[in-house]
Design an enzyme around this catalytic site. Structure first.
Site, PDB file in Angstrom:
ATOM      1  N   HIS A 104      30.243  46.875  41.085  1.00  0.00           N
ATOM      2  CA  HIS A 104      31.125  45.981  41.840  1.00  0.00           C
ATOM      3  C   HIS A 104      30.644  44.533  41.896  1.00  0.00           C
ATOM      4  O   HIS A 104      30.767  43.859  42.918  1.00  0.00           O
ATOM      5  CB  HIS A 104      31.331  46.501  43.259  1.00  0.00           C
ATOM      6  CG  HIS A 104      32.122  47.769  43.345  1.00  0.00           C
ATOM      7  ND1 HIS A 104      33.067  48.125  42.414  1.00  0.00           N
ATOM      8  CD2 HIS A 104      32.091  48.788  44.261  1.00  0.00           C
ATOM      9  CE1 HIS A 104      33.613  49.287  42.760  1.00  0.00           C
ATOM     10  NE2 HIS A 104      33.030  49.713  43.866  1.00  0.00           N
ATOM     11  N   HIS A 174      39.178  46.857  47.322  1.00  0.00           N
ATOM     12  CA  HIS A 174      38.413  48.041  47.693  1.00  0.00           C
ATOM     13  C   HIS A 174      38.593  48.405  49.170  1.00  0.00           C
ATOM     14  O   HIS A 174      37.614  48.634  49.891  1.00  0.00           O
ATOM     15  CB  HIS A 174      36.928  47.798  47.396  1.00  0.00           C
ATOM     16  CG  HIS A 174      36.090  49.028  47.274  1.00  0.00           C
ATOM     17  ND1 HIS A 174      35.590  49.704  48.369  1.00  0.00           N
ATOM     18  CD2 HIS A 174      35.655  49.708  46.189  1.00  0.00           C
ATOM     19  CE1 HIS A 174      34.866  50.735  47.965  1.00  0.00           C
ATOM     20  NE2 HIS A 174      34.885  50.767  46.648  1.00  0.00           N
ATOM     21  N   GLU A 297      41.785  52.476  43.622  1.00  0.00           N
ATOM     22  CA  GLU A 297      41.686  51.168  42.982  1.00  0.00           C
ATOM     23  C   GLU A 297      42.337  51.159  41.602  1.00  0.00           C
ATOM     24  O   GLU A 297      41.788  51.731  40.657  1.00  0.00           O
ATOM     25  CB  GLU A 297      40.223  50.778  42.787  1.00  0.00           C
ATOM     26  CG  GLU A 297      39.361  50.790  44.014  1.00  0.00           C
ATOM     27  CD  GLU A 297      37.895  50.788  43.646  1.00  0.00           C
ATOM     28  OE1 GLU A 297      37.318  49.689  43.546  1.00  0.00           O
ATOM     29  OE2 GLU A 297      37.330  51.884  43.431  1.00  0.00           O
TER      30      GLU A 297
END
Length: 332
Positions: A104, A174, A297
């Site tokens: 991420h 997220h 996602e």
């Protein structure tokens, strides 16, 4: 209603704002300039406003958060094996922030940056962020713009980016969704007949597997609670679901999530070829009092820079990266 309020002050003295979008009697969103975090997404249900995403109370909670509660994740959402990839024959080493891999966007990533408030109105918000070359090890300076628009029954999200050197980009949101009740009691549908098996560190093996006869078959709506991890080798790798599904051609959405009693349904649409579904099995370890939630996602494929057969994830100068996400909601 007040559209922007001070949410907190960072250690360097910069102010973090919370911007509210929507109407008093309809869908509302509240977004922080810190991490572009989706702090609230709420809807009137049976006469009472219900928040549909998990939220932390204070700015300091978000600064300390390592579970990615609500932000835009980037420069590359999901995982890159060993934080390493090559572009045009040159190898780049990124920050390793999860079990020797890059997750991420790294140790800070876009979810720990203060975004610039460019514009906002009653129902729209535009934020901008510049990620300089070398940040977390990424090549090239990346300029990102985020546009959010609340409509009668949806939150529409548009992400665009430009770079001055070739770089991998995979941007997504997220939030942890909870439409009411226990998250694992929700019903989930994913119109996908294939998913990406993973190995150690939840890195894709590069193969594609059919969901037939496996716990990964969500083509028809069913409770999302995973079976015991020993029921399937792939569940053991992640302690539950933390995998990417490949949408079928002509899929009507990326996924559909329904509350346990069926009073709220979220239909999620996006531009990426994949959907990462994480059932939040480790959230209580970092936030024991937050409650349960699931992450859904739409995105490009994980570890794509290291898999030639995966869709291209490299953005080059002169190109525009685009990602679209829509959260469409209805009550019944």
């Amino acid at each position: 209603m007040t559209r922007a309020r001070r949410f907190g002050i960072l250690e360097d003295g910069r102010t973090v704002e919370a911007v509210k979008l929507g109407t008093q009697d309809g869908l509302q969103a509240e977004v922080l300039t810190y991490g572009a975090i989706l702090h609230r997404l709420s809807l009137p249900v049976a006469g009472q406003r219900r928040n549909l995403v998990l939220s932390l109370d204070q700015l300091g909670d978000y600064e300390r958060d390592r579970a990615f509660v609500g932000p835009v994740v980037g420069r590359f959402g999901n995982r890159i094996a060993q934080g390493r990839f090559s572009i045009d024959g040159r190898t780049h080493q990124l920050t390793r922030n999860e079990n020797g891999n890059h997750l991420h966007g790294g140790a800070l990533g876009f979810g720990k940056r203060l975004w610039e408030l460019l514009d906002h109105s009653a129902c729209t918000l535009t934020l901008g962020l510049r990620s300089p070359a070398g940040e977390e090890g990424y090549p090239g300076t990346l300029d990102v713009q985020l546009l959010l628009r609340v409509q009668e029954d949806s939150l529409d999200i548009s992400l665009t980016a430009h770079t001055d050197a070739p770089t991998p980009v995979n941007l997504t949101y997220h939030p942890y969704f909870n439409l009411g009740g226990v998250a694992t009691a929700h019903w989930l549908r994913i119109p996908a007949s294939r998913y990406l098996p993973v190995g150690a560190g939840l890195i894709p093996t590069g193969t594609v597997q059919n969901v037939n006869g496996t716990p990964f078959d969500f083509r028809f709506s069913r409770p999302l609670a995973p079976p015991p991890v020993h029921a399937h080798p792939q569940l053991a790798w992640g302690g539950g679901y933390d995998h990417c599904w490949l949408l079928d051609a002509g899929a009507d959405c990326h996924c559909e999530l329904r509350s346990p009693v069926g009073d709220v349904t979220l239909s999620l649409h996006g531009s990426g070829p994949g959907l990462q579904f994480y059932n939040g099995q480790f959230l209580s370890q970092t936030h024991p009092t937050l409650g349960s939630g699931v992450v859904l996602e739409p995105q490009g494929l994980p570890d794509a820079p290291n898999h030639a057969a995966f869709p291209n994830s490299i953005v080059r100068p002169g190109e525009t990266y685009r990602a679209q996400i829509q959260y469409r909601l209805r009550c019944s």
